[in-house]
Design a protein around this motif. Sequence first.
Motif, mmCIF file in Angstrom:
data_model
loop_
_atom_site.group_PDB
_atom_site.id
_atom_site.type_symbol
_atom_site.label_atom_id
_atom_site.label_comp_id
_atom_site.label_asym_id
_atom_site.label_seq_id
_atom_site.Cartn_x
_atom_site.Cartn_y
_atom_site.Cartn_z
ATOM 1 N N ILE A 111 0.847 -1.188 0.000
ATOM 2 C CA ILE A 111 0.000 0.000 0.000
ATOM 3 C C ILE A 111 0.889 1.247 0.000
ATOM 4 N N TYR A 112 0.517 2.231 -0.822
ATOM 5 C CA TYR A 112 1.229 3.508 -0.821
ATOM 6 C C TYR A 112 0.259 4.629 -0.464
ATOM 7 N N TYR A 113 0.673 5.480 0.426
ATOM 8 C CA TYR A 113 -0.078 6.660 0.897
ATOM 9 C C TYR A 113 -1.206 6.285 1.862
ATOM 10 N N GLY A 114 -2.077 5.368 1.492
ATOM 11 C CA GLY A 114 -3.088 4.876 2.426
ATOM 12 C C GLY A 114 -4.279 5.774 2.640
ATOM 13 N N GLY A 115 -4.475 6.756 1.754
ATOM 14 C CA GLY A 115 -5.642 7.628 1.909
ATOM 15 C C GLY A 115 -5.639 8.326 3.257
ATOM 16 N N ALA A 116 -6.757 8.242 3.974
ATOM 17 C CA ALA A 116 -6.862 8.858 5.303
ATOM 18 C C ALA A 116 -6.007 8.124 6.332
ATOM 19 N N LEU A 117 -5.654 6.869 6.046
ATOM 20 C CA LEU A 117 -4.839 6.069 6.969
ATOM 21 C C LEU A 117 -3.377 6.136 6.524
ATOM 22 N N THR A 118 -2.762 7.289 6.734
ATOM 23 C CA THR A 118 -1.413 7.532 6.208
ATOM 24 C C THR A 118 -0.363 6.584 6.789
ATOM 25 N N PHE A 119 -0.632 5.997 7.945
ATOM 26 C CA PHE A 119 0.329 5.075 8.559
ATOM 27 C C PHE A 119 0.448 3.760 7.774
ATOM 28 N N LEU A 120 -0.451 3.548 6.806
ATOM 29 C CA LEU A 120 -0.377 2.341 5.978
ATOM 30 C C LEU A 120 0.674 2.448 4.868
ATOM 31 N N ASP A 121 1.237 3.633 4.674
ATOM 32 C CA ASP A 121 2.185 3.847 3.579
ATOM 33 C C ASP A 121 3.330 2.847 3.620
ATOM 34 N N LYS A 122 3.501 2.159 2.491
ATOM 35 C CA LYS A 122 4.551 1.151 2.264
ATOM 36 C C LYS A 122 4.337 -0.161 3.026
ATOM 37 N N LEU A 123 3.158 -0.358 3.587
ATOM 38 C CA LEU A 123 2.850 -1.603 4.292
ATOM 39 C C LEU A 123 2.452 -2.694 3.306
ATOM 40 N N SER A 124 3.046 -3.886 3.456
ATOM 41 C CA SER A 124 2.641 -5.056 2.681
ATOM 42 C C SER A 124 1.902 -6.014 3.615
ATOM 43 N N LEU A 125 0.579 -6.045 3.510
ATOM 44 C CA LEU A 125 -0.203 -6.948 4.355
ATOM 45 C C LEU A 125 0.021 -8.415 3.997
ATOM 46 N N PRO A 126 0.204 -8.764 2.707
ATOM 47 C CA PRO A 126 0.527 -10.166 2.412
ATOM 48 C C PRO A 126 1.774 -10.633 3.163
ATOM 49 N N GLU A 127 2.769 -9.771 3.234
ATOM 50 C CA GLU A 127 4.013 -10.117 3.942
ATOM 51 C C GLU A 127 3.745 -10.381 5.412
ATOM 52 N N LYS A 128 2.950 -9.512 6.047
ATOM 53 C CA LYS A 128 2.637 -9.670 7.476
ATOM 54 C C LYS A 128 1.814 -10.935 7.728
ATOM 55 N N ILE A 129 0.852 -11.187 6.866
ATOM 56 C CA ILE A 129 -0.013 -12.352 7.052
ATOM 57 C C ILE A 129 0.748 -13.645 6.791
ATOM 58 N N HIS A 130 1.603 -13.651 5.772
ATOM 59 C CA HIS A 130 2.402 -14.849 5.477
ATOM 60 C C HIS A 130 3.390 -15.163 6.597
ATOM 61 N N GLN A 131 3.913 -14.134 7.238
ATOM 62 C CA GLN A 131 4.822 -14.360 8.373
ATOM 63 C C GLN A 131 4.124 -15.124 9.488
ATOM 64 N N ARG A 132 2.844 -14.900 9.642
ATOM 65 C CA ARG A 132 2.082 -15.531 10.737
ATOM 66 C C ARG A 132 1.428 -16.846 10.323
#
Length: 302
Positions: free
Chosen positions: A76-97
């Motif tokens: 995710i880039y920028y994340g709209g109103a949720l700016t803290f999401l910028d550069k977050l890869s949720l697939p990476e986080k979910i696959h780690q778990r």
Amino acid sequence: MTETPKYLSIDIGGSSIKYGLLDHAGQLMERNKVITPQSLDPFVEKIIEIVNAYSDRIKGVAICAPGKIDPRDGRIYYGGALTFLDKLSLPEKIHQRFGQDLIVTVENDGKCAALSELWLGNLHGIENGAAIVLGTGVGGGLIIDGHLYRGSHFQAGELSFMPSYGTKNDILKNNYGIDGSAVKMVKKIAKHYEFDPNDGLKAFKKIKKGKKYANKVFNHYCYGIAELIFAIQSVIDVQRYVIGGGISAQPLVTKRIRHYLKKMVAKQATISHPEIMTARFHNDANLYGALYNLLLNVNNEL
């Protein structure tokens, strides 16, 4: 007998995270929602918690998120109103778990709205069409030659950044993300009549009763959206637009936009008149669209 595969679909919004359990035919069997955490670590923990509750029942996780999304890695880039999401890869986080065997895809919210309509809604069977989502800003998704068009930088359909009617100098202050905001339109009516600014139903009661100020604001709003469609149509020339978002549940919205667009098209002989319809899906649109995006990315799922 082989059990039908099930998928978890997650729609990340600024105020809430909606999620549901669906099968590959689009049957929504369960749905729920939680408040969206407003910082990164609690947010990731909440997503992991949601996935964990379904992990032994699902084949994949389909995610819809605000911001520009790189479909290759789900970042995710920028994340709209949720700016803290910028550069977050949720697939990476979910696959780690949960491991690599769990399929995880991520797509932009406006594009998911278009995909839901292409799959099971009012863009089904349409070669060239578009979804316009009226909410806090103006989201969008383009269907070209029967497929979602992402653009060279994955940001096609970001209608909030288009210069709006009345633009004079500052494109950051005069764009459809501001002037095309359905939330802002409702709040303007609410302020005048002194009621809860989040009460969209009351705003539409004023409009339907013919209250002068309410109709002035509403007509100006619908004229602006018609102008937006006219501008888009001059570039991509599609067959049909579907109007989504919470206020699209009011038939008057699509009707009034159609009225103004007809007048605009009648004044010239070049731009063709596209169909304007209400989207089939409202609050659950992104859950369906996120799943369709996942299925399109997995061989033999459709």
